[in-house]
Design a protein around this motif. Structure first.
Motif, PDB file in Angstrom:
ATOM      1  N   ARG A  47       0.839  -1.205   0.000  1.00 19.35           N
ATOM      2  CA  ARG A  47       0.000   0.000   0.000  1.00 19.35           C
ATOM      3  C   ARG A  47       0.869   1.247   0.000  1.00 19.35           C
ATOM      4  NH1 ARG A  47      -4.765   2.330   1.004  1.00 19.35           N
ATOM      5  NH2 ARG A  47      -4.870   4.110   2.412  1.00 19.35           N
ATOM      6  N   ALA A  74      -7.927  12.272  -1.347  1.00 22.17           N
ATOM      7  CA  ALA A  74      -9.320  11.962  -1.670  1.00 22.17           C
ATOM      8  C   ALA A  74      -9.396  11.139  -2.964  1.00 22.17           C
ATOM      9  CB  ALA A  74     -10.122  13.253  -1.809  1.00 22.17           C
ATOM     10  N   ASP A  75      -8.552  11.483  -3.933  1.00 20.10           N
ATOM     11  CA  ASP A  75      -8.545  10.727  -5.188  1.00 20.10           C
ATOM     12  C   ASP A  75      -8.040   9.303  -4.980  1.00 20.10           C
ATOM     13  OD1 ASP A  75      -9.460  12.967  -6.480  1.00 20.10           O
ATOM     14  OD2 ASP A  75      -7.474  13.627  -7.131  1.00 20.10           O
ATOM     15  N   LEU A  76      -7.087   9.130  -4.052  1.00 14.42           N
ATOM     16  CA  LEU A  76      -6.502   7.815  -3.808  1.00 14.42           C
ATOM     17  C   LEU A  76      -7.287   6.996  -2.796  1.00 14.42           C
ATOM     18  CD1 LEU A  76      -2.726   8.847  -3.655  1.00 14.42           C
ATOM     19  CD2 LEU A  76      -3.925   7.731  -5.555  1.00 14.42           C
ATOM     20  N   GLY A  77      -8.251   7.627  -2.120  1.00  9.69           N
ATOM     21  CA  GLY A  77      -9.038   6.909  -1.124  1.00  9.69           C
ATOM     22  C   GLY A  77      -8.269   6.606   0.146  1.00  9.69           C
ATOM     23  N   CYS A  78      -7.407   7.513   0.575  1.00 13.10           N
ATOM     24  CA  CYS A  78      -6.637   7.315   1.803  1.00 13.10           C
ATOM     25  C   CYS A  78      -6.706   8.585   2.645  1.00 13.10           C
ATOM     26  CB  CYS A  78      -5.174   6.981   1.482  1.00 13.10           C
ATOM     27  SG  CYS A  78      -4.255   8.331   0.719  1.00 13.10           S
TER      28      CYS A  78
END
Length: 480
Positions: free
Chosen positions: A140, A167-171
């Motif tokens: 990850r 936000a784009d990477l979801g983290c």
């Protein structure tokens, strides 16, 4: 009532962009090097094409063309081509990439090896990813680190907003923040910095030179730009000699560590348009024969090969190659004609520039020139794209001669570029005792019949990287 179906013929008009039309449009906007590469590829692919000298140009133009272009031996020969092996060539399988890469001395003992081949340039992204494989990161973390590498600017700075990227990477943004210090340890030193101060700090820390005095200097770089040395001495707690040494260390650092991996290979600039004065004193444009690329179709070879064709497939192949060669020959001629039309109209409009320099530039837009030539505005834009003009005053991009108009005090118009050059000349002529403020520049320009706002003067001055009057006054005191 149930719906009824019927067939109705309606005439309509539409513009179909064929593949050749699309290529002709691209051909017009190619730069000299791009056009050379395209034509070279066509010469390799099409056996019916060959380079042609411009036989209509004689005398000096022919001498210049001969001096810069030496034809290969097989093309320079006047002997007709030998197509006796066409049957064998026709039946051969196409070359594989391995065949094309094989050295010409295959089967002959030599010191040839793969090490002698030029190695491709490694970009910043590839350089960082190679180092990333050696880091002890989870899968990850490696994925997030690769995303941060992709977000780098070409100069090596990380200017992306981490919350948006997270936000784009979801983290979580904290996950990215935790990775940045580890990525800042990679080479080149200073990469992944968020500011110039941080970039310098990373490099100084690597050199073990980031002491409190140096950190204070980095925190106050605007004072250094303004030349406020006494204030910096007081803040850093050093004398003038120490401060000079610290500034010298900063100058040895790399402000853009990524540029070493993104530096483009140097390209020889050959202007496509030459501007000279004719016998009547009028400036005229002509195409540069040293940079003009022309091809011709070998019709005799086509006739010979057609007679040797035994199948319809061979004849279709030759017909396609012949039509493609004819198209390229006509397209190159049309490209030169269009470029010459645009250049002559441009030079005719900007006669004062070639006499007086930048102050003689007249306002001119692409639309105005297109209407004058009855061309589409996009055609003019493509014709001037990546093209240059050489004249006694130097070499200029054709786009340089298109500039917006600014109204004058008496209703006349001034080119924005000529106003910028006027501002530059006024500042260069100021004395150290009388530094011109933006308001003073506005007043001086008004005397020349140019009425512009103070904010416009400031915008032009900043675009030319000219400091403010306050900064120039400090620099004058330091120099004196």
């Amino acid at each position: 009532m149930p719906p009824r179906h019927s067939l109705v013929l309606r005439p309509t008009q539409s513009l179909a962009m064929t593949a050749r039309l699309q290529q002709a449009i691209k051909l017009l906007q190619f730069s000299q090097s791009e056009l050379e590469a395209f034509v070279d590829a066509e010469l390799v692919d099409n056996p019916l094409l060959e380079r042609a000298q411009d036989l209509s140009d004689a005398g000096e133009a022919g001498d210049r063309l001969e001096a810069v272009q030496t034809l290969p031996t097989e093309q320079a020969s006047q002997q007709p081509p030998d197509w006796s092996d066409w049957d064998e060539y026709r039946n051969e399988e196409p070359w594989s990439p391995q065949d094309r890469a094989a050295p010409a001395t295959a089967g002959v003992e030599s010191d040839w090896s793969l090490e002698h081949l030029p190695q491709p340039d490694v970009g910043l992204r590839e350089h960082l990813l190679e180092q990333l494989r050696l880091e002890r990161l989870s899968q990850r973390e490696s994925t997030l680190a690769a995303a941060l590498i992709d977000a780098l600017d070409p100069d090596g700075y990380l200017r992306a907003e981490l919350p948006e990227l997270a936000a784009d990477l979801g983290c979580a943004p904290a996950d990215l923040e935790a990775l940045v210090p580890r990525l800042q340890e990679l080479e080149p030193s200073g990469v992944f910095a968020r500011s110039l101060q941080e970039c310098f700090a990373l490099q100084l820390a690597r050199l073990d030179r980031l002491d409190p005095a140096m950190q204070t200097l980095l925190d106050n770089l605007p004072l250094l730009a303004e030349g406020r040395w006494s204030r910096l001495q007081s803040l850093c707690g050093v004398d003038v000699d120490d401060l000079n040494e610290m500034v010298s260390e900063l100058r040895r650092l790399d402000a853009a560590p990524g540029h070493a991996f993104a530096a483009p290979s140097p390209e020889t600039l050959i202007p496509e348009v030459l501007v000279t004065r004719d016998a009547t004193g009028i400036w005229q444009a002509s195409l540069n024969p040293e940079g003009r690329i022309q091809v011709r179709v070998d019709a005799s070879a086509y006739r010979q090969l057609v007679r040797r064709c035994r199948t319809a497939g061979d004849r279709n192949y030759l017909s396609e190659r012949y039509q493609a060669a004819r198209w390229l020959e006509r397209s190159l001629q049309q490209r030169g004609d269009t470029l010459l039309r645009v250049a002559n109209a441009l030079v005719g409009t900007q006669q004062d520039f070639f006499e007086q320099g930048a102050s003689g530039l007249r306002p001119l837009t692409r639309r105005e020139l297109a209407e004058k030539l009855t061309l589409h505005e996009s055609t003019v834009s493509r014709a001037i794209a990546n093209k240059h003009l050489a004249c006694p005053r130097g070499t200029f991009a054709l786009s340089y001669f298109f500039t917006t108009a600014i109204a004058g005090a008496e209703g006349d118009a001034h080119a924005a570029e000529s106003i910028r050059q006027r501002i530059r000349s006024l500042i260069e002529g100021e004395s150290p005792e009388a530094i011109l403020s933006d308001e003073a520049l506005v007043a001086l320009l008004k005397q020349d019949g140019i009425e512009i706002a103070r904010r416009t003067v400031a915008k032009y001055r900043e675009a030319m990287n000219i400091p403010t009057s306050r900064q120039r006054r400090r620099q004058a005191r330091l120099a004196g």
